[in-house]
Scaffold this motif. Structure first.
Motif, PDB file in Angstrom:
ATOM      1  N   MET A   1       0.824  -1.181   0.000  1.00  0.00           N
ATOM      2  CA  MET A   1       0.000   0.000   0.000  1.00  0.00           C
ATOM      3  C   MET A   1       0.870   1.246   0.000  1.00  0.00           C
ATOM      4  SD  MET A   1      -3.317  -0.451   2.278  1.00  0.00           S
ATOM      5  CE  MET A   1      -3.693  -2.080   2.841  1.00  0.00           C
ATOM      6  N   ARG A   2       0.306   2.321  -0.436  1.00  0.00           N
ATOM      7  CA  ARG A   2       1.016   3.594  -0.467  1.00  0.00           C
ATOM      8  C   ARG A   2       0.871   4.278   0.888  1.00  0.00           C
ATOM      9  NH1 ARG A   2       1.201   5.592  -6.157  1.00  0.00           N
ATOM     10  NH2 ARG A   2       0.470   3.862  -7.376  1.00  0.00           N
ATOM     11  N   SER A   3       1.824   5.139   1.207  1.00  0.00           N
ATOM     12  CA  SER A   3       1.745   5.887   2.464  1.00  0.00           C
ATOM     13  C   SER A   3       0.709   6.996   2.344  1.00  0.00           C
ATOM     14  CB  SER A   3       3.113   6.478   2.790  1.00  0.00           C
ATOM     15  OG  SER A   3       3.423   7.488   1.860  1.00  0.00           O
ATOM     16  N   ALA A   4       0.383   7.614   3.473  1.00  0.00           N
ATOM     17  CA  ALA A   4      -0.609   8.693   3.485  1.00  0.00           C
ATOM     18  C   ALA A   4      -0.171   9.856   2.608  1.00  0.00           C
ATOM     19  CB  ALA A   4      -0.855   9.159   4.912  1.00  0.00           C
ATOM     20  N   ALA A   5       1.138  10.077   2.511  1.00  0.00           N
ATOM     21  CA  ALA A   5       1.663  11.147   1.664  1.00  0.00           C
ATOM     22  C   ALA A   5       2.029  10.601   0.294  1.00  0.00           C
ATOM     23  CB  ALA A   5       2.872  11.774   2.338  1.00  0.00           C
ATOM     24  N   ALA A   6       1.340   9.575  -0.121  1.00  0.00           N
ATOM     25  CA  ALA A   6       1.666   8.878  -1.362  1.00  0.00           C
ATOM     26  C   ALA A   6       1.430   9.750  -2.585  1.00  0.00           C
ATOM     27  CB  ALA A   6       0.820   7.615  -1.471  1.00  0.00           C
ATOM     28  N   THR A   7       2.115   9.369  -3.631  1.00  0.00           N
ATOM     29  CA  THR A   7       1.929  10.046  -4.905  1.00  0.00           C
ATOM     30  C   THR A   7       0.711   9.471  -5.607  1.00  0.00           C
ATOM     31  OG1 THR A   7       3.369   8.452  -5.999  1.00  0.00           O
ATOM     32  CG2 THR A   7       4.394  10.468  -5.168  1.00  0.00           C
ATOM     33  N   LEU A   8       0.201  10.229  -6.524  1.00  0.00           N
ATOM     34  CA  LEU A   8      -0.947   9.766  -7.303  1.00  0.00           C
ATOM     35  C   LEU A   8      -0.526   8.633  -8.225  1.00  0.00           C
ATOM     36  CD1 LEU A   8      -2.434  13.250  -8.148  1.00  0.00           C
ATOM     37  CD2 LEU A   8      -3.383  11.567  -6.580  1.00  0.00           C
ATOM     38  N   PRO A   9      -1.457   7.755  -8.583  1.00  0.00           N
ATOM     39  CA  PRO A   9      -1.106   6.650  -9.479  1.00  0.00           C
ATOM     40  C   PRO A   9      -0.698   7.176 -10.849  1.00  0.00           C
ATOM     41  CG  PRO A   9      -3.477   6.744  -9.109  1.00  0.00           C
ATOM     42  CD  PRO A   9      -2.853   7.737  -8.194  1.00  0.00           C
ATOM     43  N   ARG A  10       0.214   6.458 -11.498  1.00  0.00           N
ATOM     44  CA  ARG A  10       0.713   6.859 -12.813  1.00  0.00           C
ATOM     45  C   ARG A  10       0.111   5.990 -13.904  1.00  0.00           C
ATOM     46  NH1 ARG A  10       6.031   7.137  -9.852  1.00  0.00           N
ATOM     47  NH2 ARG A  10       5.992   4.911 -10.202  1.00  0.00           N
ATOM     48  N   SER A  11      -0.008   6.564 -15.063  1.00  0.00           N
ATOM     49  CA  SER A  11      -0.523   5.831 -16.227  1.00  0.00           C
ATOM     50  C   SER A  11       0.305   4.568 -16.444  1.00  0.00           C
ATOM     51  CB  SER A  11      -0.430   6.699 -17.485  1.00  0.00           C
ATOM     52  OG  SER A  11      -1.251   7.819 -17.365  1.00  0.00           O
ATOM     53  N   GLY A  27     -15.191  -7.047  -0.097  1.00  0.00           N
ATOM     54  CA  GLY A  27     -15.464  -8.472  -0.315  1.00  0.00           C
ATOM     55  C   GLY A  27     -14.891  -8.980  -1.625  1.00  0.00           C
ATOM     56  N   SER A  28     -15.712  -9.685  -2.377  1.00  0.00           N
ATOM     57  CA  SER A  28     -15.256 -10.285  -3.632  1.00  0.00           C
ATOM     58  C   SER A  28     -15.314  -9.303  -4.796  1.00  0.00           C
ATOM     59  CB  SER A  28     -16.096 -11.521  -3.954  1.00  0.00           C
ATOM     60  OG  SER A  28     -17.448 -11.138  -4.124  1.00  0.00           O
ATOM     61  N   ASN A  29     -15.588  -8.025  -4.511  1.00  0.00           N
ATOM     62  CA  ASN A  29     -15.681  -7.029  -5.570  1.00  0.00           C
ATOM     63  C   ASN A  29     -14.339  -6.383  -5.909  1.00  0.00           C
ATOM     64  OD1 ASN A  29     -18.437  -7.425  -5.766  1.00  0.00           O
ATOM     65  ND2 ASN A  29     -18.895  -5.849  -4.268  1.00  0.00           N
ATOM     66  N   ALA A  30     -13.237  -6.839  -5.311  1.00  0.00           N
ATOM     67  CA  ALA A  30     -11.918  -6.291  -5.633  1.00  0.00           C
ATOM     68  C   ALA A  30     -11.614  -6.560  -7.102  1.00  0.00           C
ATOM     69  CB  ALA A  30     -10.852  -6.928  -4.749  1.00  0.00           C
ATOM     70  N   ILE A  31     -10.922  -5.594  -7.736  1.00  0.00           N
ATOM     71  CA  ILE A  31     -10.591  -5.765  -9.153  1.00  0.00           C
ATOM     72  C   ILE A  31      -9.118  -5.463  -9.401  1.00  0.00           C
ATOM     73  CG2 ILE A  31     -12.931  -5.185  -9.908  1.00  0.00           C
ATOM     74  CD1 ILE A  31     -11.782  -2.462 -10.873  1.00  0.00           C
ATOM     75  N   LEU A  32      -8.635  -5.969 -10.507  1.00  0.00           N
ATOM     76  CA  LEU A  32      -7.313  -5.661 -11.022  1.00  0.00           C
ATOM     77  C   LEU A  32      -7.517  -4.599 -12.090  1.00  0.00           C
ATOM     78  CD1 LEU A  32      -4.437  -6.759 -10.612  1.00  0.00           C
ATOM     79  CD2 LEU A  32      -4.884  -8.367 -12.463  1.00  0.00           C
ATOM     80  N   ALA A  33      -6.728  -3.518 -12.058  1.00  0.00           N
ATOM     81  CA  ALA A  33      -6.974  -2.405 -12.974  1.00  0.00           C
ATOM     82  C   ALA A  33      -5.675  -1.768 -13.443  1.00  0.00           C
ATOM     83  CB  ALA A  33      -7.834  -1.350 -12.292  1.00  0.00           C
ATOM     84  N   ARG A  34      -5.651  -1.366 -14.713  1.00  0.00           N
ATOM     85  CA  ARG A  34      -4.517  -0.627 -15.280  1.00  0.00           C
ATOM     86  C   ARG A  34      -4.916   0.846 -15.365  1.00  0.00           C
ATOM     87  NH1 ARG A  34      -3.524  -3.586 -19.167  1.00  0.00           N
ATOM     88  NH2 ARG A  34      -1.762  -4.650 -18.250  1.00  0.00           N
ATOM     89  N   VAL A  35      -4.077   1.717 -14.813  1.00  0.00           N
ATOM     90  CA  VAL A  35      -4.375   3.151 -14.765  1.00  0.00           C
ATOM     91  C   VAL A  35      -4.243   3.771 -16.155  1.00  0.00           C
ATOM     92  CG1 VAL A  35      -3.683   5.375 -13.784  1.00  0.00           C
ATOM     93  CG2 VAL A  35      -3.561   3.302 -12.383  1.00  0.00           C
ATOM     94  N   ILE A  36      -5.263   4.527 -16.529  1.00  0.00           N
ATOM     95  CA  ILE A  36      -5.206   5.319 -17.752  1.00  0.00           C
ATOM     96  C   ILE A  36      -4.692   6.712 -17.391  1.00  0.00           C
ATOM     97  CG2 ILE A  36      -6.548   6.337 -19.628  1.00  0.00           C
ATOM     98  CD1 ILE A  36      -8.603   4.004 -19.147  1.00  0.00           C
ATOM     99  N   ARG A  37      -5.337   7.338 -16.399  1.00  0.00           N
ATOM    100  CA  ARG A  37      -4.920   8.660 -15.934  1.00  0.00           C
ATOM    101  C   ARG A  37      -5.635   8.972 -14.633  1.00  0.00           C
ATOM    102  NH1 ARG A  37      -8.448  13.301 -18.773  1.00  0.00           N
ATOM    103  NH2 ARG A  37     -10.416  12.196 -18.774  1.00  0.00           N
ATOM    104  N   HIS A  38      -5.120   9.980 -13.933  1.00  0.00           N
ATOM    105  CA  HIS A  38      -5.837  10.493 -12.770  1.00  0.00           C
ATOM    106  C   HIS A  38      -6.345  11.889 -13.122  1.00  0.00           C
ATOM    107  CE1 HIS A  38      -1.976  12.490 -11.902  1.00  0.00           C
ATOM    108  NE2 HIS A  38      -2.725  13.397 -11.315  1.00  0.00           N
TER     109      HIS A  38
END
Length: 87
Positions: A1-11, A27-38
């Motif tokens: 996991m990222r820290s509280a002062a974490a950077t935003l996710p990158r593409s 629950g079982s709704n967790a997903i795997l995802a590739r970032v497009i942009r923030h």
């Protein structure tokens, strides 16, 4: 996991979106995802809107989504497409 002062996710980063990121992935709704942009939309401190492709364990995109997540709850994982590639 990222820290509280974490950077935003990158593409291009691959994330596991689970309850730690938002209750919508509980629950079982967790997903795997590739970032497009923030997005730079105003929001609560420590939260952001990101566009992602929901992906299969093999790395194939199945759906594009815009999700509101807690940055500290994002977990970066290895890209499934890298399996079998030489370093």
């Amino acid at each position: 996991m990222r820290s509280a002062a974490a950077t935003l996710p990158r593409s291009g980063e691959v994330l596991v979106l689970s309850r730690a990121a938002s209750v919508q992935f509980a629950g079982s709704n967790a997903i795997l995802a590739r970032v497009i942009r923030h997005h730079d939309w105003p929001t609560y401190d420590g939260w952001c809107w990101i566009d992602v492709y929901e992906i299969t364990p093999a790395g194939d995109a199945v759906e594009r989504r815009c999700v509101f997540v807690q940055v500290a709850g994002l977990r970066v994982v290895a890209d499934p497409r890298d399996r079998g590639r030489r370093r």
